[in-house]
Design an enzyme around this catalytic site. Structure first.
Site, PDB file in Angstrom:
ATOM      1  N   GLY A  12      32.286   1.037  48.795  1.00  0.00           N
ATOM      2  CA  GLY A  12      31.397   0.219  47.977  1.00  0.00           C
ATOM      3  C   GLY A  12      31.841  -1.213  47.755  1.00  0.00           C
ATOM      4  O   GLY A  12      31.469  -1.827  46.748  1.00  0.00           O
ATOM      5  N   ASN A  14      30.834  -3.852  49.371  1.00  0.00           N
ATOM      6  CA  ASN A  14      29.644  -4.724  49.388  1.00  0.00           C
ATOM      7  C   ASN A  14      28.876  -4.623  48.078  1.00  0.00           C
ATOM      8  O   ASN A  14      28.406  -5.627  47.547  1.00  0.00           O
ATOM      9  CB  ASN A  14      28.742  -4.383  50.584  1.00  0.00           C
ATOM     10  CG  ASN A  14      29.191  -5.101  51.838  1.00  0.00           C
ATOM     11  OD1 ASN A  14      29.033  -6.305  51.962  1.00  0.00           O
ATOM     12  ND2 ASN A  14      29.801  -4.355  52.753  1.00  0.00           N
ATOM     13  N   ILE A  91      20.779   7.590  58.424  1.00  0.00           N
ATOM     14  CA  ILE A  91      19.592   6.917  58.946  1.00  0.00           C
ATOM     15  C   ILE A  91      18.445   7.296  58.028  1.00  0.00           C
ATOM     16  O   ILE A  91      18.310   8.460  57.651  1.00  0.00           O
ATOM     17  CB  ILE A  91      19.318   7.381  60.392  1.00  0.00           C
ATOM     18  CG1 ILE A  91      20.459   6.902  61.296  1.00  0.00           C
ATOM     19  CG2 ILE A  91      17.973   6.875  60.888  1.00  0.00           C
ATOM     20  CD1 ILE A  91      20.437   7.505  62.672  1.00  0.00           C
ATOM     21  N   ASN A 106      19.770  -3.902  55.055  1.00  0.00           N
ATOM     22  CA  ASN A 106      21.017  -3.248  55.446  1.00  0.00           C
ATOM     23  C   ASN A 106      21.977  -4.321  55.917  1.00  0.00           C
ATOM     24  O   ASN A 106      21.559  -5.387  56.360  1.00  0.00           O
ATOM     25  CB  ASN A 106      20.747  -2.258  56.589  1.00  0.00           C
ATOM     26  CG  ASN A 106      22.016  -1.512  56.998  1.00  0.00           C
ATOM     27  OD1 ASN A 106      22.780  -1.073  56.136  1.00  0.00           O
ATOM     28  ND2 ASN A 106      22.265  -1.395  58.294  1.00  0.00           N
ATOM     29  N   HIS A 108      25.292  -4.861  58.543  1.00  0.00           N
ATOM     30  CA  HIS A 108      25.930  -4.222  59.697  1.00  0.00           C
ATOM     31  C   HIS A 108      27.055  -5.135  60.189  1.00  0.00           C
ATOM     32  O   HIS A 108      26.852  -6.352  60.320  1.00  0.00           O
ATOM     33  CB  HIS A 108      24.885  -4.003  60.797  1.00  0.00           C
ATOM     34  CG  HIS A 108      25.443  -3.301  61.978  1.00  0.00           C
ATOM     35  ND1 HIS A 108      25.650  -1.936  62.013  1.00  0.00           N
ATOM     36  CD2 HIS A 108      25.883  -3.778  63.175  1.00  0.00           C
ATOM     37  CE1 HIS A 108      26.175  -1.600  63.173  1.00  0.00           C
ATOM     38  NE2 HIS A 108      26.328  -2.699  63.892  1.00  0.00           N
ATOM     39  N   ASP A 144      19.482  -0.008  63.361  1.00  0.00           N
ATOM     40  CA  ASP A 144      20.069  -1.345  63.182  1.00  0.00           C
ATOM     41  C   ASP A 144      19.251  -2.410  63.902  1.00  0.00           C
ATOM     42  O   ASP A 144      19.805  -3.384  64.410  1.00  0.00           O
ATOM     43  CB  ASP A 144      21.527  -1.375  63.679  1.00  0.00           C
ATOM     44  CG  ASP A 144      22.425  -0.419  62.900  1.00  0.00           C
ATOM     45  OD1 ASP A 144      22.204  -0.258  61.686  1.00  0.00           O
ATOM     46  OD2 ASP A 144      23.339   0.171  63.511  1.00  0.00           O
ATOM     47  N   GLU A 173      30.738 -10.474  55.046  1.00  0.00           N
ATOM     48  CA  GLU A 173      29.700  -9.563  54.534  1.00  0.00           C
ATOM     49  C   GLU A 173      29.503  -9.795  53.043  1.00  0.00           C
ATOM     50  O   GLU A 173      28.379  -9.869  52.547  1.00  0.00           O
ATOM     51  CB  GLU A 173      30.102  -8.096  54.760  1.00  0.00           C
ATOM     52  CG  GLU A 173      30.136  -7.672  56.208  1.00  0.00           C
ATOM     53  CD  GLU A 173      30.411  -6.184  56.358  1.00  0.00           C
ATOM     54  OE1 GLU A 173      29.913  -5.388  55.559  1.00  0.00           O
ATOM     55  OE2 GLU A 173      31.155  -5.818  57.286  1.00  0.00           O
TER      56      GLU A 173
HETATM   57  C1  GRF Z   1      30.504  -2.334  55.897  1.00  0.00           C
HETATM   58  O1  GRF Z   1      31.288  -2.771  56.967  1.00  0.00           O
HETATM   59  C2  GRF Z   1      29.029  -2.436  56.242  1.00  0.00           C
HETATM   60  O2  GRF Z   1      28.747  -3.510  57.092  1.00  0.00           O
HETATM   61  C3  GRF Z   1      28.769  -1.133  56.947  1.00  0.00           C
HETATM   62  O3  GRF Z   1      29.537  -0.193  56.252  1.00  0.00           O
HETATM   63  C4  GRF Z   1      30.663  -0.836  55.648  1.00  0.00           C
HETATM   64  C5  GRF Z   1      30.596  -0.505  54.192  1.00  0.00           C
HETATM   65  O4  GRF Z   1      31.700  -0.997  53.474  1.00  0.00           O
HETATM   66  N1  GRF Z   1      27.354  -0.836  56.947  1.00  0.00           N
HETATM   67  P1  GRF Z   1      31.692  -0.961  51.891  1.00  0.00           P
HETATM   68  O5  GRF Z   1      31.437   0.506  51.484  1.00  0.00           O
HETATM   69  O6  GRF Z   1      30.610  -1.860  51.393  1.00  0.00           O
HETATM   70  O7  GRF Z   1      33.061  -1.405  51.487  1.00  0.00           O
END
Ligand code: GRF
Length: 199
Positions: A12, A14, A91, A106, A108, A144, A173
């Site tokens: 988590g 992000n 998905i 999303n 990626h 994606d 990110e």
């Molecule tokens: C990130 O690299 C994101 O791009 C991918 O999954 C990972 C999640 O990381 N979809 P976090 O759980 O947000 O640390």
């Protein structure tokens, strides 16, 4: 204030970055609910620690649509206007994308359309690309493959491992996801074919 619904399955980071941007008022939004399909996900605990509404919806051995219907119901009940997938390792079905048309984002960790799917930093290294990065895109029925909102590029260094490259990408990110959310919430995005144009 526009209401976000966050779906995650893991650490988590992000989600944390988005919540931090909201706390510091760099992102004008509120998190209405954080949903996970993994009961022990660190991100779900972080959300509880922040005092946010959280929910665990089991996904194991259940048809995809069944999980999706439960999630849709909860997201609607919390009046979510934008769904944010933040390390959500499933998905989503057509039921989900039709419930929130062009309202699911999303992130990626590659410069899509290069390297969709999983294990993408290793794939980038194996392919020998000199730049990789991350992509925030709308979620549609492709893997994606939805229209791209924001991307950021990072160099791939000779000394990189999948881990060092992932760390460099993750930093970007955390920056671009809030930027993309803000842009979409502003209503200035226009989708023309596959292109997301900013009015
Ligand atoms: C990130 O690299 C994101 O791009 C991918 O999954 C990972 C999640 O990381 N979809 P976090 O759980 O947000 O640390």
């Amino acid at each position: 204030m526009k209401r976000l619904g966050i779906l995650l399955s893991g650490r988590g980071s992000n989600f944390d970055a988005i919540a931090d941007h909201i706390d510091s008022e760099k992102l004008q939004a509120e998190i209405a609910i954080v949903i996970s399909n993994v009961e022990t996900a660190a991100g779900l605990q972080h959300a509880r620690d922040r005092g946010l509404n959280t929910a665990f919806i089991p996904s194991r051995q259940r048809p995809r649509e069944e999980f999706d219907r439960d999630a849709i119901e909860l997201l609607r009940r919390h009046q979510v206007s934008l769904v944010v997938l933040a390390g959500f390792m499933r998905i989503v079905s057509r039921v989900f994308t039709e419930a929130f048309p062009y309202s699911i984002l999303n992130i990626h960790p590659s410069l899509l359309p290069a390297f969709p799917g999983t294990d993408v930093q290793q794939k980038a290294l194996d392919h020998g690309v000199k730049f990789s990065g991350c992509t925030v895109h709308f979620v549609d029925d492709s893997l994606d493959g939805g229209p791209i909102v924001v991307q950021a590029a990072v160099p791939v260094l000779d000394i990189d491992t999948a881990e060092t490259l992932a760390a460099r990408i993750l930093k970007e990110e955390h920056r671009i996801y809030s930027e993309a959310i803000s842009l979409v919430l502003s209503g200035r995005c226009e989708i023309v074919g596959r292109r997301v144009l900013v009015k």
